[in-house]
Design a protein around this motif. Sequence first.
Motif, mmCIF file in Angstrom:
data_model
loop_
_atom_site.group_PDB
_atom_site.id
_atom_site.type_symbol
_atom_site.label_atom_id
_atom_site.label_comp_id
_atom_site.label_asym_id
_atom_site.label_seq_id
_atom_site.Cartn_x
_atom_site.Cartn_y
_atom_site.Cartn_z
ATOM 1 N N VAL A 28 51.478 -25.529 -2.202
ATOM 2 C CA VAL A 28 50.382 -25.753 -1.247
ATOM 3 C C VAL A 28 49.996 -24.429 -0.569
ATOM 4 C CG1 VAL A 28 49.848 -26.793 1.013
ATOM 5 C CG2 VAL A 28 50.695 -28.220 -0.865
ATOM 6 N N CYS A 29 50.981 -23.575 -0.306
ATOM 7 C CA CYS A 29 50.668 -22.258 0.273
ATOM 8 C C CYS A 29 49.792 -21.447 -0.687
ATOM 9 C CB CYS A 29 51.943 -21.479 0.577
ATOM 10 S SG CYS A 29 52.827 -22.159 1.984
ATOM 11 N N ALA A 30 50.037 -21.617 -1.989
ATOM 12 C CA ALA A 30 49.257 -20.877 -2.991
ATOM 13 C C ALA A 30 47.888 -21.521 -3.211
ATOM 14 C CB ALA A 30 50.032 -20.821 -4.302
ATOM 15 N N GLU A 31 47.841 -22.844 -3.125
ATOM 16 C CA GLU A 31 46.582 -23.559 -3.381
ATOM 17 C C GLU A 31 46.608 -24.901 -2.652
ATOM 18 O OE1 GLU A 31 43.898 -25.198 -7.121
ATOM 19 O OE2 GLU A 31 45.750 -24.142 -7.530
ATOM 20 N N SER A 32 45.772 -25.026 -1.611
ATOM 21 C CA SER A 32 45.883 -26.187 -0.718
ATOM 22 C C SER A 32 45.617 -27.520 -1.420
ATOM 23 C CB SER A 32 44.945 -26.031 0.473
ATOM 24 O OG SER A 32 43.607 -25.987 0.021
ATOM 25 N N THR A 33 44.824 -27.485 -2.493
ATOM 26 C CA THR A 33 44.473 -28.755 -3.158
ATOM 27 C C THR A 33 45.319 -29.011 -4.416
ATOM 28 O OG1 THR A 33 42.750 -27.641 -4.425
ATOM 29 C CG2 THR A 33 42.073 -28.687 -2.354
ATOM 30 N N ILE A 34 46.468 -28.351 -4.510
ATOM 31 C CA ILE A 34 47.287 -28.451 -5.730
ATOM 32 C C ILE A 34 47.559 -29.897 -6.139
ATOM 33 C CG2 ILE A 34 49.395 -28.095 -4.344
ATOM 34 C CD1 ILE A 34 48.995 -27.316 -8.079
ATOM 35 N N PHE A 35 47.779 -30.785 -5.147
ATOM 36 C CA PHE A 35 48.194 -32.147 -5.506
ATOM 37 C C PHE A 35 47.087 -32.962 -6.167
ATOM 38 C CE2 PHE A 35 51.623 -31.171 -2.467
ATOM 39 C CZ PHE A 35 52.694 -31.505 -3.268
ATOM 40 N N ILE A 36 45.820 -32.491 -6.045
ATOM 41 C CA ILE A 36 44.758 -33.232 -6.735
ATOM 42 C C ILE A 36 44.251 -32.456 -7.959
ATOM 43 C CG2 ILE A 36 44.016 -34.768 -4.869
ATOM 44 C CD1 ILE A 36 41.980 -32.714 -4.001
ATOM 45 N N GLN A 37 44.933 -31.350 -8.295
ATOM 46 C CA GLN A 37 44.542 -30.584 -9.488
ATOM 47 C C GLN A 37 45.118 -31.244 -10.739
ATOM 48 O OE1 GLN A 37 42.383 -28.233 -9.368
ATOM 49 N NE2 GLN A 37 42.358 -28.189 -7.130
ATOM 50 N N PRO A 38 44.326 -31.204 -11.849
ATOM 51 C CA PRO A 38 44.816 -31.836 -13.085
ATOM 52 C C PRO A 38 46.111 -31.197 -13.613
ATOM 53 C CG PRO A 38 42.681 -30.727 -13.420
ATOM 54 C CD PRO A 38 42.937 -30.735 -11.966
#
Length: 304
Positions: A28-38
């Motif tokens: 999440v620190c690297a990319e806030s929307t990671i959990f909705i990324q494919p």
Amino acid sequence: EKMRSPAFGGHEKFVFRQSWLKKGFDLVCAESTIFIQPDALVRLGVGKNMVRSIRYWCLALGLLQEHHDGPKAGLQPTPLGVRLLSDGGWDAYLEDTATLWLLHWQLVWGKRHSLVWHYVFTTFLDREFTRQRLAEFTGRQLEHEGISTTPQMVEREIDVCLRTYVPAQAGPGLSFEDSLNCPLAELGLIRSVPEERLFSFTIGPKSHLPAEVFGYALFLYLEPIGERQRTIAVDDLLYKAGSPGQAFKLDENSLVGYLEALESLTGGQVRLQETAGIRQLYLHDWHSGQVMERALNLLEAYYD
């Protein structure tokens, strides 16, 4: 904490693992929307249900929070998450038992994602209980709050809550996933007597719970109360719903021991007083805007 509608079932019936929190936090620190990324599955190295579960646990433990711009903007670290799980943070891999006590408090205190944990530890007062008794009590609490559920859903939450604290009983038909204990099982807060289908809380002194972690919990609990009053009865800190005495399953002597230790740790910001035979905690130099900062300072002092 203001009650928004609680979130049930996000754990996907998994308890959290030792490595999950750091993994979810870093991504999440690297990319806030990671959990909705494919490609979240690939990057987290787990199946789809586990991706959802990691997200849930990071939120439920108060290490990540939803972005104030709304869910689409993804998640962001909380101040506690940053201090605890950053590279070189206090205890990124949960190696210190104090951290497990801290996470236990976070779970029991933060109602939105873990309301059932809050009920089980701080409003249910039986020392010994069956799974069914706990489920019935929880169902009534939810009904009382006007939260609609089904008996199956309540049973599922109770099941995951108990597995968070009770080590898995080895036996035939137990999958590898189910045999992995949650780190919080180490705390020994709930004992199981399988042959009688009974559980019991372990009430009394907690030798591995540091005064600073207790103090952090106490400050968070007192924050809304301190706006209205400067004294609080020791009994309320022991028995009231949501209190640290209930959350950590302390007895009166161990609670008073922590309060005495905190008087010197906080330079007298909290003080024990006895008036007309009633023991009270007096809040000295109390500014509601500084409570969270002071709570985190206590943890800082411990981890240093």
